[in-house]
Design a protein around this motif. Structure first.
Motif, PDB file in Angstrom:
ATOM      1  N   MET A   1      47.561  78.875  48.538  1.00  0.00           N
ATOM      2  CA  MET A   1      49.084  79.498  48.385  1.00  0.00           C
ATOM      3  C   MET A   1      48.996  80.463  49.892  1.00  0.00           C
ATOM      4  N   TRP A   2      47.741  81.279  49.693  1.00  0.00           N
ATOM      5  CA  TRP A   2      48.225  82.045  50.790  1.00  0.00           C
ATOM      6  C   TRP A   2      48.067  81.623  52.091  1.00  0.00           C
ATOM      7  N   GLY A   3      47.109  80.631  52.113  1.00  0.00           N
ATOM      8  CA  GLY A   3      46.899  79.904  53.257  1.00  0.00           C
ATOM      9  C   GLY A   3      48.001  79.246  53.744  1.00  0.00           C
ATOM     10  N   THR A   4      48.947  78.931  53.090  1.00  0.00           N
ATOM     11  CA  THR A   4      50.089  77.967  53.193  1.00  0.00           C
ATOM     12  C   THR A   4      50.962  79.064  54.126  1.00  0.00           C
ATOM     13  N   VAL A   5      51.002  79.981  53.514  1.00  0.00           N
ATOM     14  CA  VAL A   5      51.482  81.317  54.752  1.00  0.00           C
ATOM     15  C   VAL A   5      51.011  81.543  55.666  1.00  0.00           C
ATOM     16  N   ILE A   6      49.924  81.792  55.805  1.00  0.00           N
ATOM     17  CA  ILE A   6      48.954  81.657  57.330  1.00  0.00           C
ATOM     18  C   ILE A   6      49.539  81.143  58.037  1.00  0.00           C
ATOM     19  N   VAL A   7      49.330  79.286  57.178  1.00  0.00           N
ATOM     20  CA  VAL A   7      49.884  78.249  58.273  1.00  0.00           C
ATOM     21  C   VAL A   7      51.188  77.759  58.841  1.00  0.00           C
ATOM     22  N   ALA A   8      51.722  78.500  57.706  1.00  0.00           N
ATOM     23  CA  ALA A   8      53.122  78.619  58.292  1.00  0.00           C
ATOM     24  C   ALA A   8      53.250  79.874  59.872  1.00  0.00           C
ATOM     25  N   TRP A   9      52.820  80.841  59.045  1.00  0.00           N
ATOM     26  CA  TRP A   9      52.820  81.954  60.335  1.00  0.00           C
ATOM     27  C   TRP A   9      52.434  81.791  61.344  1.00  0.00           C
ATOM     28  N   LEU A  10      51.324  80.852  61.457  1.00  0.00           N
ATOM     29  CA  LEU A  10      50.230  80.767  63.033  1.00  0.00           C
ATOM     30  C   LEU A  10      51.003  79.609  63.604  1.00  0.00           C
ATOM     31  N   VAL A  11      52.433  78.721  62.690  1.00  0.00           N
ATOM     32  CA  VAL A  11      53.040  77.143  63.689  1.00  0.00           C
ATOM     33  C   VAL A  11      54.104  78.490  63.761  1.00  0.00           C
ATOM     34  N   SER A  12      54.801  79.028  63.287  1.00  0.00           N
ATOM     35  CA  SER A  12      56.008  79.814  63.825  1.00  0.00           C
ATOM     36  C   SER A  12      55.688  80.611  64.790  1.00  0.00           C
ATOM     37  N   LEU A  13      54.164  80.806  65.559  1.00  0.00           N
ATOM     38  CA  LEU A  13      54.134  81.474  66.749  1.00  0.00           C
ATOM     39  C   LEU A  13      54.200  80.446  67.770  1.00  0.00           C
ATOM     40  N   LEU A  14      54.103  79.750  67.921  1.00  0.00           N
ATOM     41  CA  LEU A  14      54.704  78.549  68.545  1.00  0.00           C
ATOM     42  C   LEU A  14      56.325  78.308  69.579  1.00  0.00           C
ATOM     43  N   PRO A  15      56.067  78.036  70.678  1.00  0.00           N
ATOM     44  CA  PRO A  15      57.458  78.675  71.537  1.00  0.00           C
ATOM     45  C   PRO A  15      59.416  77.946  71.039  1.00  0.00           C
ATOM     46  N   TRP A  16      59.024  76.561  70.384  1.00  0.00           N
ATOM     47  CA  TRP A  16      60.049  75.783  69.384  1.00  0.00           C
ATOM     48  C   TRP A  16      60.491  76.621  69.017  1.00  0.00           C
ATOM     49  N   ARG A  17      60.146  77.592  68.044  1.00  0.00           N
ATOM     50  CA  ARG A  17      61.301  78.452  66.735  1.00  0.00           C
ATOM     51  C   ARG A  17      62.147  79.023  67.573  1.00  0.00           C
ATOM     52  N   LEU A  18      62.264  79.891  69.219  1.00  0.00           N
ATOM     53  CA  LEU A  18      62.484  80.303  70.210  1.00  0.00           C
ATOM     54  C   LEU A  18      64.091  79.812  70.783  1.00  0.00           C
TER      55      LEU A  18
END
Length: 154
Positions: A1-18
């Motif tokens: 569960m925490w791993g999925t949150v950490i992975v989602a956070w790391l993916v959210s650091l990518l520039p496509w989110r902006l």
């Protein structure tokens, strides 16, 4: 569960989110776990990851933290009701929560910046709700295999 949150956070650091109108994957993962495991991931987790996203974006401190905390609160309040529904119905129920949280942060940001950013935030909130069933299906995969392997009791 925490791993999925950490992975989602790391993916959210990518520039496509902006990009305007892009969905917030971290918000979806936090909302999903607030619905299915509210005792483990809750508003404090949402606030901390929101602050991390605010620091990463170097924007208004607390903007993402407010939106993430509001969505976590909405998911926790609705979690008993939402567990009775399938993932598509959960996404439909969570759509107003995503819209209200995003609208509040957009209004605050527009008030402080002095300019309305347009209506693309609505597309982002709708896409966030649209990817909720897909993300939920992926996050349910580890538990689904355990359910299928148990023999039926007669």
């Amino acid at each position: 569960m925490w791993g999925t949150v950490i992975v989602a956070w790391l993916v959210s650091l990518l520039p496509w989110r902006l990009w305007p109108g892009s969905p917030d994957l971290l918000l979806v993962v936090i909302a999903f776990w607030c619905i299915h495991e509210p005792s483990r991931i809750g508003m404090f987790t949402a606030f901390v990851f929101g602050i991390l996203m605010d620091v990463h974006d170097a924007g208004l401190l607390g903007e993402h933290a407010l939106a993430y905390t509001l969505v976590a609160y909405g998911a926790i309040v609705l979690h008993r009701r939402l567990q009775r529904f399938d993932l598509l119905s959960q996404a439909i129920h969570m759509l107003p929560v995503f819209i209200v949280a995003e609208l509040l942060t957009v209004v605050i940001h527009a008030w402080l910046a002095g300019a309305w950013p347009g209506w693309q935030w609505g597309l982002g909130a709708a896409l966030t709700a649209a990817i909720f069933p897909v993300v939920g299906w992926v996050l349910h995969l580890p538990t689904r295999g355990a359910d299928d392997g148990e023999p039926a009791s007669s």
